[in-house]
Every structure is written in structure tokens, then in C-alpha cells.
Design a protein around this motif. Structure first.
Motif, PDB file in Angstrom:
ATOM      1  N   HIS A 569     -87.253 -35.817  68.037  1.00 13.67           N
ATOM      2  CA  HIS A 569     -88.203 -35.705  68.646  1.00 13.67           C
ATOM      3  C   HIS A 569     -88.164 -37.153  69.112  1.00 13.67           C
ATOM      4  O   HIS A 569     -87.726 -38.204  68.641  1.00 13.67           O
ATOM      5  N   PRO A 570     -89.142 -37.100  70.033  1.00 19.97           N
ATOM      6  CA  PRO A 570     -89.419 -38.046  71.327  1.00 19.97           C
ATOM      7  C   PRO A 570     -89.942 -38.947  70.017  1.00 19.97           C
ATOM      8  O   PRO A 570     -91.316 -38.625  69.597  1.00 19.97           O
ATOM      9  N   LEU A 571     -89.645 -40.557  70.804  1.00 25.72           N
ATOM     10  CA  LEU A 571     -89.809 -41.343  69.411  1.00 25.72           C
ATOM     11  C   LEU A 571     -91.137 -42.075  70.954  1.00 25.72           C
ATOM     12  O   LEU A 571     -90.560 -43.760  71.560  1.00 25.72           O
ATOM     13  N   SER A 572     -92.811 -42.480  70.607  1.00 27.61           N
ATOM     14  CA  SER A 572     -92.549 -43.584  71.972  1.00 27.61           C
ATOM     15  C   SER A 572     -93.621 -43.707  71.441  1.00 27.61           C
ATOM     16  O   SER A 572     -93.142 -44.043  70.025  1.00 27.61           O
ATOM     17  N   VAL A 573     -93.854 -45.333  71.889  1.00 27.49           N
ATOM     18  CA  VAL A 573     -95.291 -46.397  71.404  1.00 27.49           C
ATOM     19  C   VAL A 573     -95.610 -45.909  70.455  1.00 27.49           C
ATOM     20  O   VAL A 573     -96.163 -46.271  68.296  1.00 27.49           O
ATOM     21  N   GLN A 574     -97.261 -44.900  70.816  1.00 28.53           N
ATOM     22  CA  GLN A 574     -97.890 -44.013  69.694  1.00 28.53           C
ATOM     23  C   GLN A 574     -97.361 -43.133  68.950  1.00 28.53           C
ATOM     24  O   GLN A 574     -97.830 -44.036  67.414  1.00 28.53           O
ATOM     25  N   ALA A 575     -96.209 -42.632  68.670  1.00 26.92           N
ATOM     26  CA  ALA A 575     -95.523 -42.204  67.510  1.00 26.92           C
ATOM     27  C   ALA A 575     -94.955 -43.449  66.197  1.00 26.92           C
ATOM     28  O   ALA A 575     -95.209 -42.987  65.614  1.00 26.92           O
ATOM     29  N   ALA A 576     -93.748 -44.271  66.824  1.00 28.00           N
ATOM     30  CA  ALA A 576     -93.461 -45.673  66.374  1.00 28.00           C
ATOM     31  C   ALA A 576     -94.846 -45.921  65.937  1.00 28.00           C
ATOM     32  O   ALA A 576     -94.543 -45.795  64.596  1.00 28.00           O
ATOM     33  N   THR A 577     -96.269 -46.505  66.322  1.00 25.19           N
ATOM     34  CA  THR A 577     -97.177 -47.117  65.284  1.00 25.19           C
ATOM     35  C   THR A 577     -97.629 -46.138  64.766  1.00 25.19           C
ATOM     36  O   THR A 577     -97.754 -46.918  63.343  1.00 25.19           O
ATOM     37  N   ALA A 578     -97.747 -45.095  64.371  1.00 28.50           N
ATOM     38  CA  ALA A 578     -98.660 -43.865  63.620  1.00 28.50           C
ATOM     39  C   ALA A 578     -98.022 -43.481  62.766  1.00 28.50           C
ATOM     40  O   ALA A 578     -97.679 -43.594  61.584  1.00 28.50           O
ATOM     41  N   LEU A 579     -96.136 -43.138  63.028  1.00 26.26           N
ATOM     42  CA  LEU A 579     -96.026 -43.050  61.655  1.00 26.26           C
ATOM     43  C   LEU A 579     -94.897 -43.669  60.978  1.00 26.26           C
ATOM     44  O   LEU A 579     -94.173 -43.814  60.084  1.00 26.26           O
TER      45      LEU A 579
END
Length: 830
Positions: A569-579
Motif C-alpha cells: 500500500h502507498p505510504l503517504s505522510v498522512q498514512a505514516a503519521t496515523a499508522l
């Protein structure tokens, strides 16, 4: 010309990214004032507050243009591009992964091409057989005077089967080609005055297949993908009077570069060639179409055969540093392999000059870490950070190659950043003296170098203020035991407690929520939190998701099959922050690279969740083609998909189609409630699926989920239309998007009511479709002869033409007739 070492780099008191030193430099004198920029947005009015005049627009009375773009749209299908990527994965796993590059001295391409030819040989024989059967069927039928309905019936009754032992990806490709052949027959049969019979065009189609597959092979062995060639770019002009972009618009509008092959663009280019075969005036013209494509696909660049690939150049650079050779000459040999990362065109003299400057500058910056007594502790630090996650062994701690690899990675990333973010500076160097050029170049190289060091050196070597991640870790090229690298992996594995609320807020490819992916594809409903281990990766030149899933050994990976690649899955800044609670490990990219797994960009980051006990759901589906000698229709297993939505605006037919795909898991939820006569529960499930998810996804992704069939939009999707194809290009594209969005909003409201009514009166049809051996159910709503679409069609022609906009206020929303609603087993987008 003096050596770059004769000049002192001067760009102010520059502080290096390393924690133990700074490099004192002089500030250069300003030679020219900073250019002034102004905003002229106040001079423009909203495009929806004025009238328009379509007299200057593209002519709408173009029967051939209409037929051409309709065929192009019908040829376009996601299954075909997916089959290209799947075949690339099979070739990687069955041929390339088994080849040892040790001792090949770069002469591996002929061997790999021979082995790949063996892989595709049975497929080519089946392709020839399919085309021969279609050609024979067409030759025995007279089409002149035949109605469109009878032509459609004839094409639908054409049956094909295959005899060879084909792989799953080859079978998917062949099935997709059969659909294209049927579309070509249908379009050709309607051209009654055509000089080039359709059966001759079909026979020429055979010549397009091998070059197409060669393009897939080229990217697998390290050849960088090429943009659509000028010849192919001009093909559509014959009927549409339009330029087809060299690459899709989203890429042109950003500074990002493809990691591997763009399978979507490759598929589109093939469709464009095939459409031109059907519409060729005579056999001579169609022969020319094929010969040019063959030459493009099979042409071997002598420079490529003599020059090392990026993998080989990188390894040579590492070996030179390990042997203690001077840094600058080693860099001068390494940097030419990185030149494709610099998107601007430079003369041969200018290119050599830039390489010499860069080698001198970068040599000073990394030189301190080349001596063995410095490199060994650096290697040991890297091993310590990735000892378990990356499979390092104790002996690796004394191998300084890891340090030199970190230096090579840093140089690569610096050049790539310079080539994409600061490319304009390179064109300015030709008019400068050597000292001015060095100073100007240093001003841009040094920030890029700092960023690259932060990504490729252990945190203990980097100033704390620029360390990108909260947790200690380092990016390392993988796989470790192969000279040919496929991707980078971060040395840290993140333990995460995954909840429904957390997963709902994270998006994967196609704007699907991670929660839906976990439920639909992994079979986990997240009613209770689950513990996962998150692995993180980065794309390098040549990366595909198939390669990551094949060469990474995290539990659940280790294969190029789609069932593994689909879990990335793509790891955006938002995804990295949340996950991960670590924003620095994420990276945002252009939306184009999160639309599908078939197109990713260099530097893009991804994550994989290791979920103990969970496996990809693989529902059994009917194979599209029958194999000769097999009495019953065989089934295959595919990775389950999540719910999705598509709109098709056919301005040629004044027709609009909405396709709602309900996933297998989501469909089961609805059917179970219907079987219990829980009408309220079923209605609520539909409301959530349609209004809360699918409708929002469509409106949010107009550029990628709305297919436009219009002679002025041969790109088919707005995301492929360049923003700046001409003055006000971005403004015109935005106007088109707003028009489509307004119509879509109106359609969605009507569609929801129609679907609700359907489930009250025809729910059994949905249940019957779900019971079929296929993945999920598609609900298709079609509006035909939509009044008002001709007016919008004229406006879009104007926006892509040479006319001027004066007032769009007269546009009225289409008047919608009563739609037809069809239920189809599986995902049936068009």
C-alpha cells in the motif's frame, strides 16, 4: 577547461548534514536580480459565469472521429494492463530471479531475451490462432447493409478456445486480446466503405504483439521505459485533429519519474496502434503502422549494449571505493548512468561539463567516508540497525561495502532530486563561466545532498535537526544477496495495533480504505483490534510492486503473484503519521501514482502489514476462455477486490453509465440481511456502500474514475490530459472537470434512488449473481439518449480547441430519462 578541483565551492556558510563537521564556503555574488512573479488570477472570471461560442471548436460532424474514439474507449480495459504487469511478474520470477548476474559482465540481455522468448512462445502461437479464427469468421460474412444490432450479435457469437498450456497471466492476456479483437471486428464491420478489409487489419495485428512484450522485457532487465514515441503520438491526429500527449498529464504536471514500466500507458499505446490498424486506408498504410512499432520495440540501442546498467554502474562504483581508488574519477564514471534522472536535454559537451562539476563537488562531500577505517564503522552501524529485519549476518559487520553502498545511494538520490526539483539550473550553466557554474550548481546540490544523506546514513551520522524519522533506522538496497537490486527497505519493522477506526482513515490504491481492504481481501473485519508488523519499502529505478513482493522475505511475501503484490500500500505522510506515528517515513506523491498498482514512481514508499494467520481471499471465478478438450468451463482463483465505482460519459452516443461494484464480502452482507428479510439493515448497508463510500470516491476522483468518450479527449481520462498543453491549459482542464463533476452529482442522486428501488423489487437477481463463480457483483445503471449532452459535448470541444470562452452560463444540466438497471456477476467496468 580547468578541473573542478581548481575552484573553491562558494555558497555561503554551508552546514553539511553530517553531525561532526561543517564546510566553510564563501557566498557568491548575485549576478542578476531575482525575477519577479505576478498573479493574474484576478483578471479571470469563473468559467461558469459567461457564455460560449462553439463555432471555433473542433467539428462535431466527424463520423470517423466518433467511431475512432469509441473504438479506443472500448479497447481500453483495466484487465489488459493488469495482465501486462502479471506477465512481467511471472517473467521476473521464472526467468530473471533464477539468473545469476555474477560473472555476466553485463552481457545478460541476449540470454534473458532468449529465455523470455521461450516463455512467450506458446502465447504467441495462441494469439496467431485467435486472430486466424477471427479473420476466417469475418471473411465469410458480408457486413454491408447489416444493422448495428446484427453486427453486435455476430461478434458476441464468435467463440474462441486455446490449446497450449498457458500460465494464469498469459491466459488473462489472451482473454483481454480476444475482447480487443471482437471490438476491432465490430468497429471495422461498420466501415462499409473501407478500402482495407477488417480481416487484413486483423492479420497485421499479429505483428504488434511481440514488440509489446519486448517493451515489458526491456524494463525488467534494466532498460528505462521510454515515453510514447512521436510517431505514436501523431496517430490520433488523422481523425481527431489532436496531439496525444507523450506521457499522461499527471506525470507531465509533476517532476516525478516512473519507477518501472507504465503498464497503463503501454496498454494505451497498444490500443492506439490497434485502432489505427482498423481505420487504415489500405494495406500499405497498415503495414507501415506495424513496421514502425516493430522497429521501435525491437531496436537495440548500441549505446545500451556498451554502457553498464544502473545496477552494474553502482556496483562498479562501490568496488572502486572499496579498492581505495580516487573518489572523483569513480564518480565521473558512475554519474553517466544516472543521467536519465536529469529530465532536461543537454548537449554532449554540456552533459560532460555538468558531470565533471558534480563529480568534483560530490567527491568533496563524501570523500571523508571513503577510507576503510571510516567505512567499516559506518557499515557496522548499518548492520546493527537492520541485523534482524534485513537478514544481515555477523560477517557483514566487517564488510565496508555497505558504507560505500550508502554513499552510492546518497549520490543517486542527490542527482535525482537535482534532476527533478532543480532541473532549470542545469540549462543555465551553458552560459556561465566555470567558477560561476560551480557556485550556482553548489547552491542547489547542497540541499539535495543533505536530504539524501538523511535518508541513506544511520541517524548517528546525521545532525539531529534533519533526521527524517523518529525511530532509528536506515534505507538499504534489496535483495542483499543479488547484485541486481529491486527496491529499498527500511531497517525497522513497526509493531502496530490495527483498529477499525485507524484503518478507516488510511487509503490504499484506488482510494480504497485500508479497513475495506482488510475485510474484502484479507478476510478480517476488525471487529476486534489485531496486532500487525508493518514493513516499509521504497521504489528505485526499475521497481515494480511484483519485484518487491518477490524478493522480500517478510512472512506472506516471497512471490511475484498478484496475491502478494496486492498487499503493498502507498505510504503517504498522512498514512505514516496515523499508522506508524512517524511522519518522516512517509512520502507524498502525485495522485497519479496512487490510482493503481500498475504505475508507481521512483522514491515512492509503501507498507506491508504482516498479519499472523491471515491470507488473501481468492474467490473462484470462471475463466474467460475455454481450453480445447475440456468439457466444463474451468475456474481460476483471483485476489478478492474491494468495492469500486466507475462512470462512463459517452458523448458520441449521448449515453451515461454508472457501474457500482460491490465486493464479495460487502455483497454477502447485503444478501444475508435480505435473506433474513431485514429490509432496514439491507437498506442501511446500501446507503453506507453507495452514499458514504462509492459516491464520495467518484466525486473525489473525477479525473481517474470517469471515462470520457469524446473525440476531443482521446486520453479517455482527465488525469491524462496535461494541465499546460497550451496557454490556459490548466484553466480549461479545470473547467472540463467542473462540468463533469456537476453532471456526476446529479446522476449519483438519481442512481441511489434507482438502486434502492431495485433491491425492493429485484433483490433475487443480485443474490443469483453473487452465487455465480465470480468475485462480487456489478450493478450497472444506463441512461440513453440523454438530452443536454450535445451541448456539453460542444463546450468540451471548445475547451480542447482554438476558440475563446465568453460565457458558460447557458449550460444546462442534462435531462435524465428513465434508466435501465443491469446486474452482472464479477467486476464489469467498461
Amino acid at each position: 577547461m580547468k578541473s573542478t578541483n581548481d575552484y573553491v565551492v562558494s555558497s555561503g556558510d554551508y552546514e553539511t548534514p553530517f553531525s561532526d563537521e561543517s564546510l566553510l564556503m564563501e557566498r557568491p555574488e548575485e549576478t542578476s536580480p531575482t525575477p519577479e512573479f505576478y498573479s493574474s488570477s484576478s483578471e479571470f472570471e469563473s468559467p461558469f459565469s459567461a457564455t460560449y461560442n462553439a463555432e471555433d471548436s473542433i467539428s462535431l460532424n466527424q463520423p470517423k472521429a466518433e467511431a475512432f474514439v469509441e473504438l479506443l474507449a472500448e479497447l481500453n480495459h483495466e484487465d489488459f494492463k493488469e495482465s501486462l504487469m502479471a506477465m512481467a511478474g511471472e517473467i521476473e520470477e521464472s526467468v530473471i530471479a533464477r539468473f545469476s548476474y555474477e560473472g555476466s559482465h553485463g552481457n545478460h540481455y541476449p540470454y534473458l531475451k532468449q529465455r523470455t522468448s521461450e516463455y512467450i512462445a506458446p502465447l504467441l502461437r495462441e494469439v496467431d490462432a485467435v486472430i486466424d479464427r477471427a479473420s476466417q469468421a469475418v471473411s465469410s460474412r458480408e457486413f454491408e447493409g447489416l444493422s448495428a444490432e446484427n453486427i453486435e450479435r455476430f461478434v458476441n457469437e464468435m467463440e474462441f478456445e486455446y490449446t497450449e498450456q498457458l500460465s494464469p497471466a498469459q491466459e488473462q492476456f489472451l482473454g483481454g486480446l480476444v475482447n480487443k479483437v471482437k471490438s476491432a471486428v465490430k468497429a471495422g464491420a461498420k466501415l462499409v466503405n473501407k478500402l482495407n478489409p477488417i480481416n487484413l487489419a486483423l492479420n497485421k495485428l499479429k505483428g504488434l504483439i511481440k514488440p509489446l512484450l519486448n517493451k515489458v522485457l526491456n524494463t525488467l532487465v534494466g532498460k528505462l521505459p521510454q515515453p510514447l514515441q512521436p510517431y505514436a503520438r501523431d496517430l490520433a491526429k488523422k481523425f481527431l485533429k489532436l496531439e496525444v500527449p507523450t506521457q499522461d498529464g499527471a506525470l507531465n504536471n509533476s517532476n516525478e519519474m516512473f519507477a518501472g514500466e507504465d503498464f497503463e500507458q503501454l496498454s494505451y499505446e497498444f490500443d492506439l496502434r490497434m485502432a489505427n490498424l482498423v481505420f487504415a486506408n489500405d494495406e500499405v498504410e497498415s503495414e507501415q503502422f506495424v513496421n514502425d512499432y516493430i522497429e521501435e520495440g525491437e531496436h537495440e540501442d548500441p549505446a545500451y549494449e556498451n554502457a553498464p546498467s544502473l545496477d552494474e554502474a553502482r556496483q562498479q562504483f562501490v568496488d572502486q571505493l572499496r579498492r581505495g581508488e580516487d573518489v572523483q574519477p569513480a564518480l565521473e564514471q558512475f554519474l553517466p548512468a544516472l543521467y536519465p534522472a536529469i529530465k532536461v536535454a543537454l548537449s554532449l559537451v554540456g552533459r560532460k561539463r555538468v558531470i565533471n562539476f558534480l563529480a568534483g563537488l560530490l567527491g568533496k562531500l563524501v570523500g571523508k567516508y571513503v577510507p576503510a577505517n571510516i567505512a567499516k564503522p559506518l557499515s557496522a552501524s548499518i548492520v546493527d540497525l537492520g541485523f534482524k529485519a534485513l537478514g544481515f549476518e555477523t560477517a557483514d559487520q566487517n564488510n565496508e561495502s555497505l558504507a560505500y553502498e550508502a554513499i552510492a545511494n546518497t549520490v543517486e538520490e542527490t542527482i535525482r532530486t537535482l534532476g527533478t526539483e532543480d532541473e532549470g539550473i542545469l540549462q543555465q550553466l551553458d552560459g556561465m563561466s566555470d567558477s560561476e557554474a560551480i557556485d550556482q550548481l553548489a547552491e542547489h546540490v547542497l540541499p539535495a545532498f543533505s536530504k539524501a544523506v538523511a535518508n541513506n546514513f544511520p541517524g548517528t551520522y546525521i545532525r539531529k535537526s534533519i533526521q527524517p524519522t523518529r525511530e532509528p533506522g536506515v534505507w538499504v538496497l534489496m535483495p542483499r544477496r543479488r547484485r541486481r537490486k529491486s527496491h529499498k527497505r527500511f531497517s525497522r519493522v513497526y509493531p502496530v495495533t490495527l483498529t477499525a477506526a485507524l484503518a478507516e482513515g488510511i487509503k490504499t490504491f484506488g482510494d480504497v480504505s485500508l479497513k475495506d481492504f482488510v475485510k474484502d481481501t484479507m478476510g478480517q473485519d476488525l471487529a476486534q483490534p489485531i496486532n500487525v508488523r508493518v514493513h516499509v519499502y521504497e521504489a528505485i529505478p526499475g521497481t515494480t510492486l511484483n519485484k518487491i513482493s518477490l524478493y522480500d522475505r517478510a512472512p506472506g511475501l516471497g512471490t511475484a503473484d498478484k496475491s502478494a503484490a496486492v498487499q503493498l500500500h502507498p505510504l503517504s505522510v498522512q498514512a505514516a503519521t496515523a499508522l506508524l506515528n512517524d511522519p518522516g517515513i512517509g512520502k507524498d506523491v502525485a495522485p497519479e501514482f496512487t490510482t493503481s498498482r500498475e504505475k508507481i514512481t521512483i522514491g515512492q514508499r509503501f507498507f506491508y502489514m504482516e498479519m499472523p494467520g491471515a491470507v488473501v481471499r481468492r474467490p473462484r471465478v470462471h475463466r474467460r476462455l475455454r481450453r480445447a478438450g475440456v468439457g466444463v468451463q474451468r475456474e481460476a482463483q483471483v485476489a478478492a477486490r474491494s468495492s469500486d465505482i466507475q462512470a462512463v460519459f459517452n458523448f458520441v452516443k449521448s449515453e451515461v453509465v454508472l457501474n457500482f461494484f460491490f465486493s464479495e464480502a460487502g455483497s454477502n452482507d447485503v444478501v444475508e440481511k435480505l435473506n433474513r428479510q431485514d429490509w432496514i439493515g439491507a437498506s442501511e448497508s446500501l446507503r453506507k456502500a453507495l452514499k458514504s463510500k462509492l459516491n464520495k470516491a467518484l466525486l473525489k476522483n473525477i479525473r481517474s474514475k470517469v471515462k470520457i468518450v469524446h473525440e476531443a479527449v482521446p486520453e479517455l481520462y482527465l488525469r491524462h490530459v496535461p494541465d499546460s498543453e497550451e496557454f490556459l491549459g490548466g484553466f480549461k482542464k479545470m473547467a472540463m472537470e467542473k462540468i463533469i463533476e456537476k453532471v456526476t452529482q446529479r446522476l449519483l442522486g438519481k442512481a441511489f434512488e434507482g438502486v434502492k428501488t431495485f433491491f425492493k423489487t429485484r433483490a433475487k437477481e443480485f443474490s443469483d449473481a453473487l452465487a455465480q463463480p465470480d468475485d462480487g457483483v456489478t450493478v450497472r445503471i444506463t441512461w440513453k439518449n440523454v438530452a443536454g449532452m450535445a451541448q456539453i459535448r460542444a463546450v468540451i470541444s471548445l475547451l480542447r480547441g482554438e476558440g475563446s470562452i465568453t460565457n458558460l452560463g447557458g449550460i444546462s444540466m442534462p435531462s435524465l430519462p428513465t434508466p435501465t438497471l443491469t446486474i452482472l456477476a464479477g467486476k464489469n467496468f467498461i
